[in-house]
Design a protein around this motif. Structure first.
Motif, mmCIF file in Angstrom:
data_model
loop_
_atom_site.group_PDB
_atom_site.id
_atom_site.type_symbol
_atom_site.label_atom_id
_atom_site.label_comp_id
_atom_site.label_asym_id
_atom_site.label_seq_id
_atom_site.Cartn_x
_atom_site.Cartn_y
_atom_site.Cartn_z
ATOM 1 N N ARG A 1 -14.639 -2.062 -6.286
ATOM 2 C CA ARG A 1 -14.562 -0.596 -6.284
ATOM 3 C C ARG A 1 -13.375 -0.126 -7.123
ATOM 4 N NH1 ARG A 1 -15.669 -1.267 -0.741
ATOM 5 N NH2 ARG A 1 -13.510 -0.791 -0.206
ATOM 6 N N ASP A 2 -12.262 -0.837 -7.018
ATOM 7 C CA ASP A 2 -11.072 -0.459 -7.781
ATOM 8 C C ASP A 2 -11.293 -0.563 -9.288
ATOM 9 O OD1 ASP A 2 -9.569 0.073 -5.515
ATOM 10 O OD2 ASP A 2 -8.640 -1.909 -5.434
ATOM 11 N N LEU A 3 -12.187 -1.446 -9.710
ATOM 12 C CA LEU A 3 -12.419 -1.675 -11.138
ATOM 13 C C LEU A 3 -13.187 -0.547 -11.806
ATOM 14 C CD1 LEU A 3 -13.203 -5.491 -11.019
ATOM 15 C CD2 LEU A 3 -11.419 -4.430 -12.432
ATOM 16 N N SER A 4 -13.700 0.383 -11.027
ATOM 17 C CA SER A 4 -14.425 1.514 -11.606
ATOM 18 C C SER A 4 -13.522 2.297 -12.558
ATOM 19 C CB SER A 4 -14.928 2.437 -10.492
ATOM 20 O OG SER A 4 -15.558 3.573 -11.017
ATOM 21 N N GLY A 5 -13.982 2.477 -13.786
ATOM 22 C CA GLY A 5 -13.197 3.222 -14.777
ATOM 23 C C GLY A 5 -12.227 2.381 -15.575
ATOM 24 N N TRP A 6 -12.160 1.085 -15.269
ATOM 25 C CA TRP A 6 -11.254 0.193 -15.984
ATOM 26 C C TRP A 6 -12.021 -0.614 -17.033
ATOM 27 C CZ3 TRP A 6 -5.962 -0.374 -15.406
ATOM 28 C CH2 TRP A 6 -5.384 0.345 -14.351
ATOM 29 N N SER A 7 -11.340 -0.893 -18.136
ATOM 30 C CA SER A 7 -11.881 -1.774 -19.166
ATOM 31 C C SER A 7 -11.026 -3.027 -19.222
ATOM 32 C CB SER A 7 -11.861 -1.088 -20.534
ATOM 33 O OG SER A 7 -10.509 -0.866 -20.946
ATOM 34 N N GLU A 8 -11.496 -4.014 -19.947
ATOM 35 C CA GLU A 8 -10.701 -5.236 -20.101
ATOM 36 C C GLU A 8 -9.353 -4.934 -20.740
ATOM 37 O OE1 GLU A 8 -11.016 -9.554 -22.432
ATOM 38 O OE2 GLU A 8 -12.821 -8.366 -22.044
ATOM 39 N N GLN A 9 -9.368 -4.016 -21.713
ATOM 40 C CA GLN A 9 -8.127 -3.670 -22.413
ATOM 41 C C GLN A 9 -7.147 -2.925 -21.501
ATOM 42 O OE1 GLN A 9 -11.245 -3.063 -23.619
ATOM 43 N NE2 GLN A 9 -11.224 -4.802 -25.076
ATOM 44 N N SER A 10 -7.654 -1.936 -20.743
ATOM 45 C CA SER A 10 -6.745 -1.158 -19.891
ATOM 46 C C SER A 10 -6.206 -2.016 -18.749
ATOM 47 C CB SER A 10 -7.451 0.086 -19.350
ATOM 48 O OG SER A 10 -8.569 -0.270 -18.552
ATOM 49 N N LEU A 11 -7.023 -2.932 -18.228
ATOM 50 C CA LEU A 11 -6.547 -3.804 -17.166
ATOM 51 C C LEU A 11 -5.480 -4.761 -17.694
ATOM 52 C CD1 LEU A 11 -6.720 -4.721 -14.251
ATOM 53 C CD2 LEU A 11 -8.654 -6.183 -14.865
ATOM 54 N N GLY A 12 -5.711 -5.309 -18.883
ATOM 55 C CA GLY A 12 -4.708 -6.192 -19.482
ATOM 56 C C GLY A 12 -3.400 -5.461 -19.741
ATOM 57 N N ARG A 13 -3.513 -4.205 -20.194
ATOM 58 C CA ARG A 13 -2.314 -3.406 -20.449
ATOM 59 C C ARG A 13 -1.548 -3.147 -19.149
ATOM 60 N NH1 ARG A 13 -4.559 -0.008 -23.932
ATOM 61 N NH2 ARG A 13 -5.350 1.339 -22.274
ATOM 62 N N ALA A 14 -2.293 -2.876 -18.064
ATOM 63 C CA ALA A 14 -1.643 -2.612 -16.779
ATOM 64 C C ALA A 14 -0.940 -3.856 -16.250
ATOM 65 C CB ALA A 14 -2.687 -2.123 -15.772
ATOM 66 N N ILE A 15 -1.568 -5.023 -16.405
ATOM 67 C CA ILE A 15 -0.946 -6.273 -15.944
ATOM 68 C C ILE A 15 0.316 -6.557 -16.749
ATOM 69 C CG2 ILE A 15 -1.267 -8.780 -15.838
ATOM 70 C CD1 ILE A 15 -4.218 -8.221 -15.162
ATOM 71 N N HIS A 16 0.265 -6.310 -18.050
ATOM 72 C CA HIS A 16 1.462 -6.488 -18.887
ATOM 73 C C HIS A 16 2.565 -5.523 -18.447
ATOM 74 C CE1 HIS A 16 3.858 -7.313 -22.484
ATOM 75 N NE2 HIS A 16 4.003 -5.994 -22.605
ATOM 76 N N ALA A 17 2.197 -4.276 -18.131
ATOM 77 C CA ALA A 17 3.189 -3.291 -17.679
ATOM 78 C C ALA A 17 3.802 -3.700 -16.350
ATOM 79 C CB ALA A 17 2.532 -1.919 -17.566
ATOM 80 N N ALA A 18 2.989 -4.293 -15.468
ATOM 81 C CA ALA A 18 3.506 -4.747 -14.171
ATOM 82 C C ALA A 18 4.513 -5.877 -14.356
ATOM 83 C CB ALA A 18 2.359 -5.195 -13.276
ATOM 84 N N ALA A 19 4.220 -6.795 -15.280
ATOM 85 C CA ALA A 19 5.155 -7.885 -15.551
ATOM 86 C C ALA A 19 6.468 -7.348 -16.112
ATOM 87 C CB ALA A 19 4.521 -8.873 -16.526
ATOM 88 N N ARG A 20 6.369 -6.358 -16.985
ATOM 89 C CA ARG A 20 7.585 -5.749 -17.551
ATOM 90 C C ARG A 20 8.394 -5.044 -16.466
ATOM 91 N NH1 ARG A 20 7.717 -1.053 -22.299
ATOM 92 N NH2 ARG A 20 9.937 -0.572 -22.130
ATOM 93 N N ALA A 21 7.704 -4.279 -15.618
ATOM 94 C CA ALA A 21 8.403 -3.570 -14.547
ATOM 95 C C ALA A 21 9.062 -4.551 -13.582
ATOM 96 C CB ALA A 21 7.433 -2.669 -13.789
ATOM 97 N N ASP A 22 8.389 -5.657 -13.286
ATOM 98 C CA ASP A 22 8.939 -6.667 -12.377
ATOM 99 C C ASP A 22 10.256 -7.209 -12.925
ATOM 100 O OD1 ASP A 22 8.521 -8.506 -9.988
ATOM 101 O OD2 ASP A 22 8.714 -9.968 -11.603
ATOM 102 N N ALA A 23 10.286 -7.492 -14.233
ATOM 103 C CA ALA A 23 11.520 -7.993 -14.845
ATOM 104 C C ALA A 23 12.609 -6.933 -14.809
ATOM 105 C CB ALA A 23 11.236 -8.436 -16.279
ATOM 106 N N GLU A 24 12.231 -5.691 -15.056
ATOM 107 C CA GLU A 24 13.230 -4.620 -15.123
ATOM 108 C C GLU A 24 13.852 -4.322 -13.763
ATOM 109 O OE1 GLU A 24 11.675 -2.106 -19.017
ATOM 110 O OE2 GLU A 24 10.997 -1.500 -17.024
ATOM 111 N N ILE A 25 13.048 -4.327 -12.706
ATOM 112 C CA ILE A 25 13.614 -4.009 -11.385
ATOM 113 C C ILE A 25 14.445 -5.166 -10.844
ATOM 114 C CG2 ILE A 25 11.771 -2.405 -10.802
ATOM 115 C CD1 ILE A 25 10.532 -4.595 -9.088
ATOM 116 N N LYS A 26 14.302 -6.342 -11.458
ATOM 117 C CA LYS A 26 15.073 -7.499 -11.004
ATOM 118 C C LYS A 26 16.258 -7.803 -11.912
ATOM 119 C CE LYS A 26 11.136 -9.583 -8.645
ATOM 120 N NZ LYS A 26 10.145 -10.687 -8.624
#
Length: 342
Positions: free
Chosen positions: A292-317
């Protein structure tokens, strides 16, 4: 009827008993770090013995502050022969005197006595005693209380609370409750018991919202759910409420990253939910929710979000001096499905 004890593998030669269905034995080893489960197990043993004989004598000992001779004195039969329950805490910090006397006690447990030994596993202290019990000395059983860390484990724990009480709770209500208390199993257990005691009939999402709405609104998963659903304004409001309530950016980012990883594992797979869940080590509802969560997501947007999460994880640490900004940027990338200009 309590389920029959099961025997473990090479780790232990004694019966392994669920903390939800505890039963007495001459020696009961309650092991593992999850305190709420250990407390339930020990209380269950007391109730079991008291139901058999109301004259039960209950005593408590501390293994780390032990007075020599106490164990034998408390387990020895009294004039009228009442059953005895001796609860021993802090075995992971036990003194040499306790260790020596407990090992001797295993060779000749007192008739009519139940000795419960609580070892959290926080240290290897007392290992010789644990090994002796697990080898079968003293005719004991073990009640393991492993840490409840994974989302699926917390979900199972809460579901079992309601199932054990013969109560029904809607899946959405259960998810909301688990999300609200994702960082504290003891509080989750208390919340479940409060709902069971206070609410007649089936428990729905509105009930959970009424009791724990503030907690749910400020939970990490509420932020993640709103962002992943594309509700940008709601996700920022939830994030600011969470931060204002003292939420740490680390679990906020972890919750978002966890949901994104689950989405990535499920994306593009058309297996039935049950089969896919079994193969991935997930629950059926987790697969259904990710789809259900994948509705409206593409492979590109999901990959971009995962990359952003990895960046945010490094920044908050430590990679950034402004962890709050890092989380806000992550929420923006996810909720808008677009890159963030930095």
């Amino acid at each position: 009827m309590s389920p029959a004890p099961r025997r473990s593998s090479a780790r232990s030669a004694i019966p392994q008993v669920s903390w939800r269905s505890p039963q007495p034995a001459p020696i009961v080893l309650v092991s593992g770090p999850e305190e709420v489960c250990a407390e339930r197990a020990i209380a269950g043993i007391r109730e079991y013995l008291r139901a058999e004989d109301a004259s039960l004598e209950v005593s408590d000992l501390r293994a780390d502050d032990y007075v020599s001779g106490s164990l034998l004195a408390l387990t020895s039969p009294s004039l009228f022969g009442e059953p005895r329950l001796v609860r021993v805490s802090g075995v992971e910090r036990c003194s040499d005197a306790f260790l020596s006397e407990a090992l001797s006690y295993l060779a000749a447990p007192q008739e009519g006595a139940t000795v419960v030994l609580r070892h959290t596993g926080a240290s290897v202290r007392g290992k010789k005693l644990l090994d002796a019990i697990r080898a079968g000395q003293g005719g004991g059983i073990e009640i393991a209380c492993p840490a409840i860390k994974r989302d699926a484990d917390r979900f199972d724990f809460a579901a079992s609370e309601f199932r054990g009480a013969g109560r029904r709770i809607a899946p959405g209500a259960l998810r909301a409750l688990v999300a609200a208390f994702a960082d504290d199993v003891t509080e989750l257990a208390a919340a479940c018991q409060q709902l069971i005691a206070d609410v007649p009939g089936d428990i729905g999402e509105q009930v959970v919202e009424r009791y724990y709405g503030g907690r749910v609104e400020t939970s990490a998963f509420a932020v993640a759910d709103a962002a992943i659903a594309g509700r940008y304004g709601d996700s920022l409001i939830a994030l600011r409420h969470a931060l204002a309530s003292g939420a740490d950016p680390v679990p906020l980012v972890a919750a978002i990253a966890s949901k994104l990883r689950t989405m990535a594992r499920v994306a593009g797979n058309r297996e039935p939910s049950a089969a896919l869940a079994a193969r991935l080590g997930m629950k059926d509802w987790q697969v259904d929710r990710a789809r259900r969560d994948l509705s409206g997501w593409s492979e590109q947007s999901l990959g971009r979000a995962i990359h952003a999460a990895a960046r945010a994880d490094a920044e908050i640490k430590g990679a950034s001096r402004d962890p709050v900004f890092a989380v806000e940027r992550l929420v923006t990338v996810i909720a808008t499905r677009s890159p963030y200009a930095s």
